[in-house]
Scaffold this motif. Structure first.
Motif, PDB file in Angstrom:
ATOM      1  N   ILE A 108       0.802  -1.116  -0.131  1.00 39.53           N
ATOM      2  CA  ILE A 108       0.072  -0.091   0.016  1.00 39.53           C
ATOM      3  C   ILE A 108       0.965   1.228   0.089  1.00 39.53           C
ATOM      4  CG2 ILE A 108      -1.773   1.247   1.444  1.00 39.53           C
ATOM      5  CD1 ILE A 108      -2.691  -1.422   2.436  1.00 39.53           C
ATOM      6  N   THR A 109       0.713   2.183  -0.802  1.00 41.03           N
ATOM      7  CA  THR A 109       1.667   3.211  -0.951  1.00 41.03           C
ATOM      8  C   THR A 109       1.610   4.193   0.156  1.00 41.03           C
ATOM      9  OG1 THR A 109       1.158   3.251  -3.314  1.00 41.03           O
ATOM     10  CG2 THR A 109       2.305   5.346  -2.347  1.00 41.03           C
ATOM     11  N   MET A 110       2.598   4.546   0.974  1.00 40.81           N
ATOM     12  CA  MET A 110       2.725   5.274   2.104  1.00 40.81           C
ATOM     13  C   MET A 110       4.284   5.811   1.943  1.00 40.81           C
ATOM     14  SD  MET A 110       2.390   2.653   4.923  1.00 40.81           S
ATOM     15  CE  MET A 110       0.707   2.131   4.600  1.00 40.81           C
ATOM     16  N   ASN A 111       4.251   6.644   1.094  1.00 38.03           N
ATOM     17  CA  ASN A 111       5.788   6.944   0.613  1.00 38.03           C
ATOM     18  C   ASN A 111       6.628   7.801   1.997  1.00 38.03           C
ATOM     19  OD1 ASN A 111       5.677   6.148  -2.032  1.00 38.03           O
ATOM     20  ND2 ASN A 111       4.937   8.141  -2.453  1.00 38.03           N
ATOM     21  N   ALA A 114       7.748   4.088   3.799  1.00 42.73           N
ATOM     22  CA  ALA A 114       7.841   2.781   3.250  1.00 42.73           C
ATOM     23  C   ALA A 114       7.848   2.977   1.792  1.00 42.73           C
ATOM     24  CB  ALA A 114       7.110   1.770   3.624  1.00 42.73           C
ATOM     25  N   GLU A 115       8.877   2.212   1.040  1.00 42.80           N
ATOM     26  CA  GLU A 115       9.038   2.161  -0.148  1.00 42.80           C
ATOM     27  C   GLU A 115       7.730   1.562  -0.775  1.00 42.80           C
ATOM     28  OE1 GLU A 115      12.541   0.385  -2.054  1.00 42.80           O
ATOM     29  OE2 GLU A 115      13.744   1.737  -1.158  1.00 42.80           O
ATOM     30  N   PRO A 116       7.320   1.953  -1.967  1.00 47.06           N
ATOM     31  CA  PRO A 116       6.406   1.121  -2.786  1.00 47.06           C
ATOM     32  C   PRO A 116       6.813  -0.394  -3.362  1.00 47.06           C
ATOM     33  CG  PRO A 116       7.019   2.908  -4.243  1.00 47.06           C
ATOM     34  CD  PRO A 116       7.788   3.210  -2.679  1.00 47.06           C
ATOM     35  N   TYR A 117       6.030  -1.284  -3.338  1.00 44.56           N
ATOM     36  CA  TYR A 117       6.401  -2.470  -4.084  1.00 44.56           C
ATOM     37  C   TYR A 117       6.759  -2.366  -5.465  1.00 44.56           C
ATOM     38  CZ  TYR A 117       7.087  -7.285  -5.603  1.00 44.56           C
ATOM     39  OH  TYR A 117       7.525  -8.622  -6.069  1.00 44.56           O
TER      40      TYR A 117
END
Length: 241
Positions: A108-111, A114-117
Motif C-alpha cells: 500500500i503506497t505510503m511514501n 516505506a517504499e512502494p513495492y
C-alpha cells in the motif's frame, strides 16, 4: 568474510506472525523480543544469505477477528495490513540498530514511511545484501500474510520459505493438546492441505507447491534455530513434493 558457500539456501523468505513479537505480553510489541528476533536474523545475514521477511499483524489487529465482530471485511483487512506496517517498521529499527541495512516495502503506497513495492527494485536491494521486509500483505483484502509471503518469495526467486513458529515443526496433531503427537521430518504439500495441519493457509500452500518452494517450519523461540537451518542442522520440518 561470509560462509555463503556452505549454507543450505542463498536467498530465503522468513515469515513470522505478529504474535511472535509480543513476548509475554497480550498485545502489541515487546521490544526485547523484537531485538531477539533481529539478532537471529543478523546471525543468518552475517553468513551472506539474502533475507526477505513478512511479518503478520495479529498482535495489533487481525482482519478476520474484526470482521467476526461486525466490521466490514474489507475495512478490517486494510486495518490488518496497516498493523503489519507497524511491525515491519519496528523490525527495521531493531535490525538497523545492529548495523543491517533494511528496507520496508509496502504493498500500500505510503511514501513517507516505506517504499512502494517494485519487484526489480526489491531484487536489487537483496543483491546489495539489504534485508527486505514486505509489509501490507499483498495489498488486497481477503488474502493473508501467509499468502503474501508465498507470493513475494516466488517473485523474489527465494529458495525456501522459513516459517518461524512457536513449535519446532509440523506434527500429526496438535502437540499442545496431545502428548502422543509425532513431529514429521518431511511432508508433502498435498498432505498438509488434506489433513489441514495449519502450516500456512491453503492459498499459500498451493502457491508454494505450484512454484516448487520448500517450506521449512521451525521454532523461532529456539536460540540459533534460524542459523542452524542454514547449516542443515537443528529440528524442523520440510514441506515439499
Amino acid at each position: 568474510m561470509t560462509d555463503i558457500e556452505n549454507t543450505t539456501f542463498k536467498r530465503v523468505m522468513l515469515k513470522i506472525s505478529g504474535e511472535a513479537l509480543m513476548g509475554d505480553t497480550s498485545f502489541g510489541l515487546h521490544p526485547p523480543t523484537v531485538q531477539r528476533v533481529a539478532k537471529e536474523v543478523k546471525s543468518v545475514h552475517d553468513l551472506g544469505v539474502e533475507i526477505c521477511m513478512v511479518i503478520g499483524g495479529g498482535n495489533i489487529f487481525r482482519g478476520l477477528q474484526g470482521s467476526a465482530q461486525g466490521m466490514e471485511r474489507t475495512t478490517a483487512d486494510y486495518m490488518g495490513m496497516l498493523a503489519t506496517v507497524m511491525n515491519a517498521l519496528a523490525m527495521q529499527s531493531a535490525l538497523e540498530e545492529l548495523g543491517i541495512h533494511t528496507r520496508v516495502i509496502s504493498a500500500i503506497t505510503m511514501n513517507e514511511v516505506a517504499e512502494p513495492y517494485i519487484r526489480r527494485r526489491a531484487v536489487r536491494h537483496l543483491e546489495k545484501k539489504r534485508v527486505c521486509i514486505f509489509a501490507a500483505g499483498t495489498g488486497n483484502p481477503y488474502f493473508t500474510t501467509d499468502t503474501a509471503a508465498a507470493l513475494r518469495a516466488s517473485e523474489m526467486a527465494c529458495e525456501a520459505i522459513l516459517m518461524g513458529k512457536n513449535v519446532d515443526g509440523v506434527y500429526d496433531k496438535d502437540p499442545k493438546k496431545h502428548d502422543d503427537a509425532q513431529r514429521l521430518d518431511r511432508i508433502g504439500y498435498d498432505e498438509v492441505l488434506q489433513k489441514r495441519l495449519g502450516v500456512m493457509d491453503a492459498s499459500a500452500i498451493a502457491l508454494a507447491r505450484d512454484n516448487n518452494l520448500p517450506i521449512v517450519v521451525f521454532s523461532l523461540d529456539e536460540p540459533g534455530g534460524f542459523k542452524g537451518i542454514m547449516a542443515g542442522e537443528g529440528t524442523y520440518t520440510i514441506v515439499e513434493d
